[in-house]
Each structure stands twice: as structure tokens, then as C-alpha cells.
Design a protein around this motif. Structure first.
Motif, PDB file in Angstrom:
ATOM      1  N   ARG A  71       0.843  -1.188   0.000  1.00 32.66           N
ATOM      2  CA  ARG A  71       0.000   0.000   0.000  1.00 32.66           C
ATOM      3  C   ARG A  71       0.885   1.247   0.000  1.00 32.66           C
ATOM      4  O   ARG A  71       1.813   1.320  -0.760  1.00 32.66           O
ATOM      5  CB  ARG A  71      -0.998  -0.049   1.138  1.00 32.66           C
ATOM      6  N   GLY A  72       0.576   2.220   0.831  1.00 33.25           N
ATOM      7  CA  GLY A  72       1.306   3.484   0.761  1.00 33.25           C
ATOM      8  C   GLY A  72       2.270   3.706   1.900  1.00 33.25           C
ATOM      9  O   GLY A  72       2.534   4.846   2.245  1.00 33.25           O
ATOM     10  N   GLU A  73       2.768   2.641   2.492  1.00 31.40           N
ATOM     11  CA  GLU A  73       3.680   2.820   3.617  1.00 31.40           C
ATOM     12  C   GLU A  73       4.860   3.693   3.205  1.00 31.40           C
ATOM     13  O   GLU A  73       5.407   3.551   2.128  1.00 31.40           O
ATOM     14  CB  GLU A  73       4.196   1.472   4.120  1.00 31.40           C
ATOM     15  N   ARG A  74       5.224   4.596   4.101  1.00 36.25           N
ATOM     16  CA  ARG A  74       6.311   5.532   3.835  1.00 36.25           C
ATOM     17  C   ARG A  74       7.500   5.200   4.728  1.00 36.25           C
ATOM     18  O   ARG A  74       7.327   4.915   5.920  1.00 36.25           O
ATOM     19  CB  ARG A  74       5.811   6.947   4.103  1.00 36.25           C
ATOM     20  N   ILE A  75       8.679   5.240   4.176  1.00 33.70           N
ATOM     21  CA  ILE A  75       9.903   4.978   4.947  1.00 33.70           C
ATOM     22  C   ILE A  75      10.163   6.187   5.838  1.00 33.70           C
ATOM     23  O   ILE A  75      10.275   7.312   5.355  1.00 33.70           O
ATOM     24  CB  ILE A  75      11.098   4.708   4.018  1.00 33.70           C
ATOM     25  N   THR A  76      10.224   5.944   7.139  1.00 34.20           N
ATOM     26  CA  THR A  76      10.421   7.032   8.097  1.00 34.20           C
ATOM     27  C   THR A  76      11.788   7.006   8.764  1.00 34.20           C
ATOM     28  O   THR A  76      12.185   7.986   9.381  1.00 34.20           O
ATOM     29  CB  THR A  76       9.347   6.980   9.195  1.00 34.20           C
ATOM     30  N   GLU A  77      12.473   5.876   8.642  1.00 38.16           N
ATOM     31  CA  GLU A  77      13.753   5.747   9.334  1.00 38.16           C
ATOM     32  C   GLU A  77      14.663   4.785   8.573  1.00 38.16           C
ATOM     33  O   GLU A  77      14.206   3.798   8.009  1.00 38.16           O
ATOM     34  CB  GLU A  77      13.490   5.209  10.746  1.00 38.16           C
ATOM     35  N   MET A  78      15.948   5.103   8.561  1.00 40.30           N
ATOM     36  CA  MET A  78      16.942   4.201   7.986  1.00 40.30           C
ATOM     37  C   MET A  78      18.109   4.116   8.968  1.00 40.30           C
ATOM     38  O   MET A  78      18.696   5.136   9.331  1.00 40.30           O
ATOM     39  CB  MET A  78      17.440   4.701   6.632  1.00 40.30           C
ATOM     40  N   LYS A  79      18.386   2.909   9.407  1.00 37.29           N
ATOM     41  CA  LYS A  79      19.512   2.674  10.317  1.00 37.29           C
ATOM     42  C   LYS A  79      20.556   1.875   9.551  1.00 37.29           C
ATOM     43  O   LYS A  79      20.211   1.034   8.720  1.00 37.29           O
ATOM     44  CB  LYS A  79      19.067   1.859  11.531  1.00 37.29           C
ATOM     45  N   VAL A  80      21.820   2.115   9.845  1.00 43.25           N
ATOM     46  CA  VAL A  80      22.880   1.311   9.238  1.00 43.25           C
ATOM     47  C   VAL A  80      23.880   0.942  10.324  1.00 43.25           C
ATOM     48  O   VAL A  80      24.228   1.765  11.169  1.00 43.25           O
ATOM     49  CB  VAL A  80      23.556   2.037   8.045  1.00 43.25           C
ATOM     50  N   GLN A  81      24.282  -0.314  10.313  1.00 43.90           N
ATOM     51  CA  GLN A  81      25.237  -0.824  11.300  1.00 43.90           C
ATOM     52  C   GLN A  81      26.441  -1.425  10.585  1.00 43.90           C
ATOM     53  O   GLN A  81      26.304  -2.020   9.515  1.00 43.90           O
ATOM     54  CB  GLN A  81      24.599  -1.912  12.156  1.00 43.90           C
ATOM     55  N   ASP A  82      27.576  -1.293  11.221  1.00 40.33           N
ATOM     56  CA  ASP A  82      28.816  -1.917  10.772  1.00 40.33           C
ATOM     57  C   ASP A  82      28.975  -3.183  11.613  1.00 40.33           C
ATOM     58  O   ASP A  82      29.226  -3.112  12.813  1.00 40.33           O
ATOM     59  CB  ASP A  82      29.971  -0.941  11.010  1.00 40.33           C
ATOM     60  N   VAL A  83      28.764  -4.346  11.001  1.00 41.74           N
ATOM     61  CA  VAL A  83      28.839  -5.617  11.727  1.00 41.74           C
ATOM     62  C   VAL A  83      30.081  -6.359  11.251  1.00 41.74           C
ATOM     63  O   VAL A  83      30.252  -6.601  10.055  1.00 41.74           O
ATOM     64  CB  VAL A  83      27.581  -6.484  11.469  1.00 41.74           C
TER      65      VAL A  83
ATOM     66  N   LEU B 265      15.312  -0.519   7.326  1.00 41.71           N
ATOM     67  CA  LEU B 265      14.354   0.522   6.974  1.00 41.71           C
ATOM     68  C   LEU B 265      13.093   0.302   7.797  1.00 41.71           C
ATOM     69  O   LEU B 265      12.651  -0.838   7.964  1.00 41.71           O
ATOM     70  CB  LEU B 265      14.003   0.459   5.490  1.00 41.71           C
ATOM     71  N   VAL B 266      12.516   1.386   8.299  1.00 38.95           N
ATOM     72  CA  VAL B 266      11.293   1.321   9.103  1.00 38.95           C
ATOM     73  C   VAL B 266      10.261   2.225   8.438  1.00 38.95           C
ATOM     74  O   VAL B 266      10.584   3.336   8.011  1.00 38.95           O
ATOM     75  CB  VAL B 266      11.552   1.786  10.553  1.00 38.95           C
ATOM     76  N   THR B 267       9.012   1.737   8.360  1.00 42.23           N
ATOM     77  CA  THR B 267       7.942   2.536   7.756  1.00 42.23           C
ATOM     78  C   THR B 267       7.035   3.136   8.820  1.00 42.23           C
ATOM     79  O   THR B 267       7.090   2.741   9.995  1.00 42.23           O
ATOM     80  CB  THR B 267       7.075   1.688   6.801  1.00 42.23           C
ATOM     81  N   ASP B 268       6.170   4.039   8.375  1.00 34.86           N
ATOM     82  CA  ASP B 268       5.211   4.665   9.283  1.00 34.86           C
ATOM     83  C   ASP B 268       4.191   3.667   9.825  1.00 34.86           C
ATOM     84  O   ASP B 268       3.537   3.925  10.825  1.00 34.86           O
ATOM     85  CB  ASP B 268       4.513   5.845   8.614  1.00 34.86           C
ATOM     86  N   ALA B 269       4.069   2.504   9.199  1.00 36.23           N
ATOM     87  CA  ALA B 269       3.168   1.459   9.692  1.00 36.23           C
ATOM     88  C   ALA B 269       3.902   0.466  10.597  1.00 36.23           C
ATOM     89  O   ALA B 269       3.316  -0.498  11.073  1.00 36.23           O
ATOM     90  CB  ALA B 269       2.538   0.716   8.515  1.00 36.23           C
ATOM     91  N   GLY B 270       5.189   0.690  10.816  1.00 37.28           N
ATOM     92  CA  GLY B 270       5.966  -0.193  11.687  1.00 37.28           C
ATOM     93  C   GLY B 270       6.626  -1.371  10.988  1.00 37.28           C
ATOM     94  O   GLY B 270       7.303  -2.170  11.627  1.00 37.28           O
TER      95      GLY B 270
END
Length: 132
Positions: free
Chosen positions: A9-21, A48-53
């Protein structure tokens, strides 16, 4: 309807995290050879995290200290990802991909290869994970 319109549907990306593993494989020389004498297998791991979780995960493989550079490139591409909807991305996926690989300042680090390619891979894998 397209598959991504039905599923995401229209979920929007609200957060982007990046880790060095990193995995300390150089201690036991796992994966070493005549060229890579001290490999610490590593990944740049994107969430990536969306507004819908919803969450999408992607990674790209590197060796050791090079992961710092790839993580930095992912961070620099953040503004091209956060705020976009999955539907918008898949309406013109090529345009999204090219926005990552053809940035006028980042492209000097390797358009569609090298650092930009590795950073883009981790991001696009996470996008596809969100859409699946």
C-alpha cells in the motif's frame, strides 16, 4: 493492481539505520588467502522502518575497515530514501535506483560499482524486503 500495490500500500519509509557488523575472522585466518591475509568479514547492515511499523533488512558484504566507507556512503544516501513510499519507489524503480547511483557528488566514488554500488545494494535489498 501491481503486486506491490496490493502488499505494501502506501507505507512511507520514516527511518533508515545502518550498522557496521564485523566478524573477527582474522584471528583464526578463516577466509584468508595470499591476497587477503587478515580478513575480518564484515557487512553494512541496513534497516528501513515505515510509518506502519514494517521493517526491511538489507546487507552488503565487505572486509574489515572498508565497511566504514560503505556505512558512510549509506548515511549520505539517507535523504534519497527516508520520506519515500514503497509504492512511489516501485512505480519507477529505475528512477529510484538511479537517484542512488547517479548522485552528482557521490557518483565520483564509482557509479554502479565500488562504494556507491555496495551502499546501494544494502539499501535496495532492504527496500525489496519491505515490498515482499
Amino acid at each position: 493492481k501491481q503486486w506491490y500495490q496490493r502488499r505494501v500500500r502506501g507505507e512511507r519509509i520514516t527511518e533508515m539505520k545502518v550498522q557496521d557488523v564485523r566478524f573477527p575472522t582474522s584471528k583464526t585466518l578463516d577466509g584468508s588467502d595470499s591476497v587477503h591475509t587478515d580478513p575480518d568479514y564484515s557487512v553494512a547492515y541496513v534497516t528501513l522502518v515505515t510509518d506502519a511499523g514494517s521493517r526491511g533488512y538489507g546487507l552488503t558484504f565487505t572486509l574489515g575497515a572498508g565497511t566504514n566507507v560503505v556505512v558512510g556512503a549509506v548515511e549520505l544516501l539517507r535523504t534519497k530514501v527516508v520520506g519515500r513510499s514503497i509504492r512511489e519507489i516501485f512505480r519507477n524503480y529505475r528512477a529510484f535506483y538511479r537517484s542512488l547511483t547517479q548522485d552528482s557528488q557521490m557518483r565520483w566514488l564509482g557509479p554502479e560499482k565500488g562504494i556507491v554500488h555496495l551502499a546501494t545494494a544494502a539499501i535496495t535489498y532492504a527496500v525489496w524486503d519491505l515490498a515482499s
